[in-house]
Motif scaffolding. Structure first.
Motif, mmCIF file in Angstrom:
data_model
loop_
_atom_site.group_PDB
_atom_site.id
_atom_site.type_symbol
_atom_site.label_atom_id
_atom_site.label_comp_id
_atom_site.label_asym_id
_atom_site.label_seq_id
_atom_site.Cartn_x
_atom_site.Cartn_y
_atom_site.Cartn_z
ATOM 1 N N HIS A 174 24.190 26.578 45.041
ATOM 2 C CA HIS A 174 24.310 25.969 43.718
ATOM 3 C C HIS A 174 23.744 26.907 42.655
ATOM 4 O O HIS A 174 24.295 27.022 41.545
ATOM 5 N N THR A 175 22.660 27.605 42.974
ATOM 6 C CA THR A 175 22.082 28.585 42.062
ATOM 7 C C THR A 175 23.059 29.732 41.802
ATOM 8 O O THR A 175 23.213 30.196 40.670
ATOM 9 N N VAL A 176 23.737 30.190 42.854
ATOM 10 C CA VAL A 176 24.762 31.226 42.696
ATOM 11 C C VAL A 176 25.844 30.753 41.731
ATOM 12 O O VAL A 176 26.192 31.441 40.762
ATOM 13 N N PHE A 202 19.688 35.303 37.900
ATOM 14 C CA PHE A 202 19.780 34.855 39.289
ATOM 15 C C PHE A 202 18.496 35.173 40.040
ATOM 16 O O PHE A 202 17.986 34.347 40.805
ATOM 17 N N GLN A 203 17.967 36.374 39.826
ATOM 18 C CA GLN A 203 16.738 36.772 40.506
ATOM 19 C C GLN A 203 15.584 35.843 40.137
ATOM 20 O O GLN A 203 14.789 35.445 41.000
ATOM 21 N N SER A 204 15.495 35.473 38.866
ATOM 22 C CA SER A 204 14.436 34.554 38.426
ATOM 23 C C SER A 204 14.558 33.209 39.126
ATOM 24 O O SER A 204 13.571 32.662 39.644
ATOM 25 N N LYS A 205 15.771 32.670 39.147
ATOM 26 C CA LYS A 205 15.989 31.371 39.787
ATOM 27 C C LYS A 205 15.682 31.434 41.282
ATOM 28 O O LYS A 205 15.069 30.512 41.849
ATOM 29 N N TRP A 208 11.992 31.474 41.920
ATOM 30 C CA TRP A 208 11.379 30.151 41.775
ATOM 31 C C TRP A 208 11.634 29.303 43.015
ATOM 32 O O TRP A 208 10.763 28.550 43.453
ATOM 33 N N LEU A 209 12.844 29.420 43.577
ATOM 34 C CA LEU A 209 13.134 28.705 44.811
ATOM 35 C C LEU A 209 12.281 29.224 45.962
ATOM 36 O O LEU A 209 11.775 28.458 46.783
ATOM 37 N N LYS A 210 12.137 30.544 46.016
ATOM 38 C CA LYS A 210 11.438 31.179 47.123
ATOM 39 C C LYS A 210 9.927 30.973 47.049
ATOM 40 O O LYS A 210 9.280 30.682 48.052
ATOM 41 N N ASN A 211 9.370 31.109 45.863
ATOM 42 C CA ASN A 211 7.916 31.131 45.719
ATOM 43 C C ASN A 211 7.335 29.920 44.970
ATOM 44 O O ASN A 211 6.132 29.729 44.947
ATOM 45 N N GLY A 212 8.210 29.151 44.329
ATOM 46 C CA GLY A 212 7.750 28.047 43.506
ATOM 47 C C GLY A 212 7.506 28.515 42.074
ATOM 48 O O GLY A 212 7.255 29.684 41.817
ATOM 49 N N ALA A 213 7.598 27.592 41.127
ATOM 50 C CA ALA A 213 7.425 27.935 39.719
ATOM 51 C C ALA A 213 6.050 27.519 39.182
ATOM 52 O O ALA A 213 5.683 27.895 38.081
ATOM 53 N N ARG A 214 5.297 26.774 39.967
ATOM 54 C CA ARG A 214 4.017 26.263 39.515
ATOM 55 C C ARG A 214 2.891 27.256 39.833
ATOM 56 O O ARG A 214 2.759 27.722 40.945
#
Length: 219
Positions: A174-176, A202-205, A208-214
């Protein structure tokens, strides 16, 4: 999926029908596409069309599958070459194909796909197992799906089983799709697109999926 009657046609006739599909679905969206234009360009009777496909949506998604076959193979290879790392594989895959999507042979088709995709469309094209299809298509889809799942090293992910892996795959795909769609919408608004910016977004998104945004709060 097409009927067995379609797959029994000579290759030249199959390719003629798919070329007619390419022209029509590159010209307009699925909703606006005309079967009359397809059968005229393919030089087949209307009755024959319905022996091969149930409707224009059936042809549309089959054509999409034929276009992305190389893309699927490259995705699996990219994950395998990253030692089963899902996120690293998707990074390589996206960077390699984003230019092809925007300027390659199928750019106009992709533009209509990604700027008009709804939830139903996403479910049809996302890498999740499909059910209730004719045998020919069901077998091929299951094979591709299994190949993709087997390329991923579960020990590198915080998932407990394949059900959770499927959910994660849907999120990444979905991110792609949304990143590409945003690139096309920017192109429609500004008259141009920026592949470097699309890659960055895309890299930013993905990060965030990989490492979390918090951020962790320090006391």
């Amino acid at each position: 999926m097409p009927s067995e009657t379609f797959f029994n046609l000579p290759k030249e006739k199959q390719e003629r029908i798919l070329e007619a599909a390419r022209k029509e679905f590159s010209r307009v969206s699925l909703n606006e596409a005309s079967i009359a234009n397809v059968i005229k360009d393919a030089e087949i009777p209307r009755g024959s069309f319905y022996q091969y496909f149930s409707d224009k949506e059936d042809l549309y998604y089959y054509y999409f599958d034929t276009v992305r076959r190389d893309s699927h193979r490259y995705l699996v290879q990219a994950i395998q070459q990253a030692d089963g790392d899902l996120f690293s594989g998707f990074e390589t895959y996206f960077n390699a194909f984003v230019s092809e999507i925007f300027v390659g042979k199928h750019a106009l088709f992709y533009k209509n796909v990604f700027t008009n995709m709804d939830y139903h469309g996403f479910r049809r094209v996302a890498p999740i197992e499909k059910r209730n299809e004719q045998c020919h298509g069901k077998h091929e889809r299951k094979q591709k799906h299994r190949e993709l799942l087997d390329s991923i090293d579960l020990s590198k992910l915080r998932v407990n089983d394949e059900r959770e892996l499927q959910l994660l795959l849907q999120m990444v795909m979905h991110t792609v799709f949304t990143t590409i769609a945003d690139g096309y919408r920017r192109q429609l608004a500004d008259g141009s697109y920026d592949v470097a910016l699309i890659n960055t977004n895309f890299q930013s998104k993905l990060n965030w999926l990989k490492n979390g945004a918090r951020k962790e709060q320090t006391i």
